[in-house]
Structures are given as structure tokens and as C-alpha cells.
Design an enzyme around this catalytic site. Structure first.
Site, PDB file in Angstrom:
ATOM      1  CG  ASP A  84      40.037  31.652  42.346  1.00 45.15           C
ATOM      2  OD1 ASP A  84      41.249  31.472  42.550  1.00 45.15           O
ATOM      3  OD2 ASP A  84      39.172  30.770  42.522  1.00 45.15           O
ATOM      4  CD  GLU A  98      39.599  31.668  45.676  1.00 42.58           C
ATOM      5  OE1 GLU A  98      38.699  32.484  45.390  1.00 42.58           O
ATOM      6  OE2 GLU A  98      39.454  30.442  45.592  1.00 42.58           O
ATOM      7  NE  ARG A 109      38.264  30.748  48.549  1.00 40.50           N
ATOM      8  CZ  ARG A 109      37.023  30.496  48.149  1.00 40.50           C
ATOM      9  NH1 ARG A 109      36.001  30.689  48.966  1.00 40.50           N
ATOM     10  NH2 ARG A 109      36.791  30.032  46.948  1.00 40.50           N
ATOM     11  NE  ARG A 114      35.317  33.553  40.989  1.00 39.07           N
ATOM     12  CZ  ARG A 114      35.669  32.284  40.727  1.00 39.07           C
ATOM     13  NH1 ARG A 114      36.370  31.602  41.612  1.00 39.07           N
ATOM     14  NH2 ARG A 114      35.300  31.691  39.615  1.00 39.07           N
ATOM     15  CD  GLU A 162      39.563  26.610  45.358  1.00 41.07           C
ATOM     16  OE1 GLU A 162      38.984  27.701  45.467  1.00 41.07           O
ATOM     17  OE2 GLU A 162      39.589  25.967  44.300  1.00 41.07           O
ATOM     18  CG  ASP A 173      33.446  21.956  43.214  1.00 42.05           C
ATOM     19  OD1 ASP A 173      33.191  23.116  42.835  1.00 42.05           O
ATOM     20  OD2 ASP A 173      34.514  21.643  43.742  1.00 42.05           O
ATOM     21  CG  HIS A 222      35.954  25.988  47.886  1.00 40.19           C
ATOM     22  ND1 HIS A 222      36.204  24.698  47.473  1.00 40.19           N
ATOM     23  CD2 HIS A 222      35.970  26.748  46.769  1.00 40.19           C
ATOM     24  CE1 HIS A 222      36.381  24.688  46.174  1.00 40.19           C
ATOM     25  NE2 HIS A 222      36.250  25.905  45.713  1.00 40.19           N
ATOM     26  CG  ASN A 277      34.959  19.146  40.558  1.00 41.62           C
ATOM     27  OD1 ASN A 277      34.485  18.406  39.700  1.00 41.62           O
ATOM     28  ND2 ASN A 277      35.088  20.453  40.399  1.00 41.62           N
ATOM     29  CE1 TYR A 311      41.985  31.982  36.638  1.00 38.90           C
ATOM     30  CE2 TYR A 311      41.940  33.811  35.108  1.00 38.90           C
ATOM     31  CZ  TYR A 311      42.092  33.329  36.391  1.00 38.90           C
ATOM     32  OH  TYR A 311      42.344  34.189  37.401  1.00 38.90           O
ATOM     33  CD1 TRP A 341      42.698  24.818  35.164  1.00 35.88           C
ATOM     34  CD2 TRP A 341      41.833  24.673  37.214  1.00 35.88           C
ATOM     35  NE1 TRP A 341      41.430  25.277  35.093  1.00 35.88           N
ATOM     36  CE2 TRP A 341      40.865  25.215  36.339  1.00 35.88           C
ATOM     37  CE3 TRP A 341      41.517  24.517  38.557  1.00 35.88           C
ATOM     38  CZ2 TRP A 341      39.597  25.581  36.767  1.00 35.88           C
ATOM     39  CZ3 TRP A 341      40.264  24.873  38.977  1.00 35.88           C
ATOM     40  CH2 TRP A 341      39.306  25.394  38.077  1.00 35.88           C
ATOM     41  CD  GLU A 393      33.339  30.166  45.890  1.00 36.28           C
ATOM     42  OE1 GLU A 393      33.942  29.413  46.671  1.00 36.28           O
ATOM     43  OE2 GLU A 393      33.650  30.294  44.691  1.00 36.28           O
ATOM     44  CG  HIS A 400      41.445  29.134  39.537  1.00 29.87           C
ATOM     45  ND1 HIS A 400      40.456  29.636  38.727  1.00 29.87           N
ATOM     46  CD2 HIS A 400      40.803  28.436  40.490  1.00 29.87           C
ATOM     47  CE1 HIS A 400      39.279  29.264  39.165  1.00 29.87           C
ATOM     48  NE2 HIS A 400      39.458  28.533  40.244  1.00 29.87           N
ATOM     49  CG  HIS A 456      31.723  32.556  40.960  1.00 32.86           C
ATOM     50  ND1 HIS A 456      32.236  31.322  40.679  1.00 32.86           N
ATOM     51  CD2 HIS A 456      31.948  32.769  42.270  1.00 32.86           C
ATOM     52  CE1 HIS A 456      32.751  30.811  41.794  1.00 32.86           C
ATOM     53  NE2 HIS A 456      32.581  31.666  42.775  1.00 32.86           N
TER      54      HIS A 456
END
Ligand code: GCO
Ligand code: MG
Length: 408
Positions: free
Chosen positions: A216, A242, A289, A147, A268, A322, A318, A37, A159, A408, A345, A218, A122
Site C-alpha cells: 500500500d 495500492e 478497493r 500485505r 478505498e 475501521d 477495503h 474513521n 507508515y 497520507w 482485506e 497510501h 497486514h
């Protein structure tokens, strides 16, 4: 059976995908996912310029030997570009082996250990009513695990969730956006830490104690912030929290673990078993993950899960959009075969993507199954893929109120 061609196909139906197609002298073909990605073309070059020429003439049945050859002969090991390229070769060769044996790949991995793979979707919303609607929509689609991501008061964007398309067309629910520069978002960890427990309290109140809920982070918290969040979410019985801290510093997980019994999932963005070595051995995580696509393919995913089994650590591969349908199929076969499967997922690709990649998996009552076609069960319509040329796209990034770039 010799490899006679290794072609790299780049397509952007609902988002960018990089696919390797290996052809043998017996006319069998195999597919591998090499999508990274936001850095897709780097893997295209790695495959086209440095890997494809080495594959021509090799014995397609020698999966492990080819993997070790690509990993060790390159000298420069690990890293997402290298491992995505090796992953694509590994998956394509498993696909070919399955077709040659006339068996789905999971049979070659030891056969099914269960009837289906519990999947999570999600749900997200800026307000509680919008979040509840999103959870209900997922339940109506059959999901039995959800999630939960939510807007934070005072912040403009939710986010880590689906990008808002400017054309109104679906851009596979996933935060990357088409355009030559990453979108900028805002972030405030203190507001997030205050707000999130209230969201999970409301969700538990509305949906009851049974529904498995995931979240998550992130990579946005410091170790002590992550410890506090895990502790404050304990009453709401999360399936997992996560990526609570940045993945580079694995020591952080020790501190988090000392303070909370909320299960932790990570990996991930990990590329090899070495990234999981200490985390699994010290039992600092509960779920792996890794994605087949960024972890070197089916062979190493199976190996890390066998290692994890000794420590009762389970899989949570994961599976956002993507990961292409080929990468998703690859990890579904692994998930069905291993004993220590946890959850898969499953975000769902868009209609254009599903027309480019013809798939044989099923999603019934919340459970995925890769299907029983020989190989991975995915075929690529090259003409359809050709209708969607690559379009530059990046994940967003975020800054704090004072302008500092944040994780991120
Ligand atoms: C996940 C990931 C996604 C990311 C994406 C980035 O848990 O599915 O964190 O939300 O946005 O995979 O490439
Ligand atoms: Mg994630």
C-alpha cells in the site's frame, strides 16, 4: 413491513464504530455500518438528524427505492459522510430482507460463486527479521496472501501500520490513535523508493515465488514516482500496488499504467461508481478497493462490480479495522456472490469488538466465509456496546524534512 425505529449506536471497544439499527413492525432488526474513521460524529448527526426521521413508516422491503430516495432527495450527492449514512441504511435493509427470507444475503445476490474468499493480512516490521517474523505469524494464522509494509531507513515511524498503544492495550491494528490531535509522522519519498525494492527482493528470497504479496503506497507518490516504483517492483511479482498516487487526480493513473505491468488497486476513499467510471473503462486499474461502508452499501458495490466485470477488473474490498464487523460482513456477502471477486482485506478486530458484534463468519486456511445465518450474520450486543463510549481518535499525518505537510 414498516420501519418503526432507526437507532444510531456509537461504541468504542477497540476503536470507534457507528452502527445503524433498523427495527420493523414485525420485530425484525437490521444492522448497517456507518463508521467514518476520524469523522465518526459527522455521520451520527447526518443519520440521527436527517435520515432516521425519514425512515420511520417506510416499507423496509424497498431497498433500491429507499437508496435512490436518500441519494437524490438530499440534493447534495456523494461525499464520505452522505455515502456512509446511506450505506448503513442499505446494509440494514439487506440484513432485514435476508432475515425475512430466512436466507443469508449472498443467496439473495445470486448465491455463492466460490467456496470461500481469499483474504490478505497486514505484515510489517522496522527491520527485515521483524518483517519476516510478522509474515510468518500471519502464515501461522492461515493467511495465504500478505500485505508488506516496512520501516524506511532514516524515518522514525513505519507508515500506515498499527498505532502503538500508550496503555499497552490493543487498539485494533490500524494507525488511528486516540487523542484530541493527529499524531505527526515524518516522510521522505526518495528514501522509500530506494528502500522498498530491496525489501521485496529479500521477502521473495526468504519466502519464495508463490506467496501473493501486496503493498500500500497510501497516496504518497507523484505519478512519475509511482511509475518508477511499479517498474522497480516488477521482478517481485506483486499481487497489487495500492493507492500509488493521490486519488483525486485520476489522470495520474494513465501515466503510471504506461510504464508498469505491476497490477494497480485503488478506491478505498471513493464513494460512488462515478469515481471508478473512467478508471475501469480505460482499464487503468486492476482491483476495486471500495468498502461497502463508504460506497453507499451493498447495492452500489454490486453494481460497480458488475460494471467492472466487463473490463476484467476484480474486487479487493477495503477491510481494515475501521470497517466494522457489519461492514465487513456486507462485503463478504457481495464477494461470495460476484464472479469477479479478487481478494478480501482482513485485518481482524480485537476481542472487545468481537464481544460487541457477535459474528457468524469463518476464517479457515486463509479463506473467509460469511456464514449461513439469515441476513448479514452479525448481531449487536447493545449493552456491551454501551460499556465503551466514543473516544476522539485521528489518523496520523506526515511532514517532509522541511516541514511541508505531505499526503497520507
Ligand atoms: C488499508 C488502508 C488502511 C488505512 C485506514 C484509514 O489499505 O487498509 O489504507 O491502512 O489506514 O483504512 O482509515
Ligand atoms: Mg489502503
Amino acid at each position: 413491513m414498516k420501519i418503526v425505529a432507526a437507532d444510531v449506536v456509537v461504541t468504542s471497544p477497540n476503536r470507534n464504530f457507528v452502527t445503524l439499527k433498523i427495527t420493523t413492525d414485525e420485530g425484525l432488526t437490521g444492522l448497517g455500518d456507518a463508521t467514518l474513521n476520524g469523522r465518526e460524529l459527522a455521520v451520527v448527526s447526518y443519520l440521527r438528524d436527517h435520515v432516521a426521521p425519514l425512515l420511520i413508516g417506510r416499507d423496509a422491503s424497498r431497498i433500491e427505492d429507499t437508496w435512490q430516495f436518500l441519494y437524490r432527495s438530499g440534493y447534495w450527492r456523494r461525499g464520505p459522510v452522505t455515502m456512509a449514512a446511506i450505506a448503513a441504511v442499505d446494509m440494514a435493509l439487506w440484513d432485514i430482507k435476508g432475515k425475512a427470507a430466512e436466507m443469508p444475503v449472498y443467496q439473495l445476490l445470486g448465491g455463492a460463486s466460490r467456496d470461500g474468499l481469499m483474504a490478505y493480512g497486514h505484515a510489517s516490521g522496522t527491520s527485515l527479521p521483524a518483517l519476516f517474523d510478522s509474515i510468518r505469524e500471519h502464515q501461522e494464522q492461515g493467511y495465504r496472501s500478505i500485505r508488506v509494509q516496512t520501516g524506511v531507513p532514516g524515518l522514525k515511524s513505519i507508515y500506515g501500520i498499527a498505532a502503538q498503544s500508550t496503555t499497552g492495550e490493543r487498539y485494533d491494528h490500524e494507525p488511528a490513535q486516540r487523542g484530541a490531535y493527529p499524531a505527526e509522522e515524518d516522510w521522505d519519498t526518495r528514501s522509500y523508493l530506494r528502500h522498498l525494492p530491496t525489501v521485496f527482493e529479500a521477502v521473495r528470497h526468504e519466502f519464495g515465488p508463490d506467496l501473493p504479496l501486496l503493498h500500500d503506497g497510501h497516496h504518497r507518490m507523484t505519478p512519475i514516482q509511482a511509475a518508477r516504483l511499479g517498474k522497480s517492483l516488477e521482478p517481485y511479482d506483486l499481487f497489487w500496488l495500492e493507492d500509488c498516487t493521490p486519488a483525486e487526480n485520476q489522470e495520474a493513473l494513465r501515466l503510471v499504467r504506461q510504464h508498469t505491468t505491476t497490477p494497480l488497486a485503488i478506491g478505498e476513499i471513493f464513494n460512488t461508481v462515478w469515481d471508478f467510471q473512467a478508471l475501469i473503462k480505460e482499464q487503468l486499474i486492476d482491483y476495486v478497493r471500495a468498502a461497502s461502508t463508504h460506497f453507499g452499501g451493498i447495492s452500489p458495490l454490486r453494481k460497480v462490480m458488475d460494471y467492472a466485470a466487463q473490463y476484467q477488473v476484480k474486487s479487493g474490498f477495503h477491510g481494515p479495522t475501521d470497517i466494522s464487523p457489519v461492514g465487513l460482513a456486507a462485503q463478504m456477502h457481495v464477494g461470495l456472490a460476484i464472479h469477479n471477486f479478487g481478494i478480501q482485506e482482513y485485518m481482524q478486530h480485537g476481542a472487545k469488538t468481537n464481544a460487541v458484534f457477535q459474528q457468524s463468519f469463518t476464517f479457515t486456511d486463509g479463506y473467509l466465509h460469511p456464514g449461513d445465518k439469515p441476513g448479514l450474520g452479525v448481531e449487536l450486543d447493545v449493552d456491551e456496546a454501551g460499556r465503551y463510549p466514543y473516544e476522539v481518535a485521528y489518523l496520523p499525518y506526515n511532514r517532509l524534512a522541511d516541514g511541508t505537510v505531505h499526503d497520507w
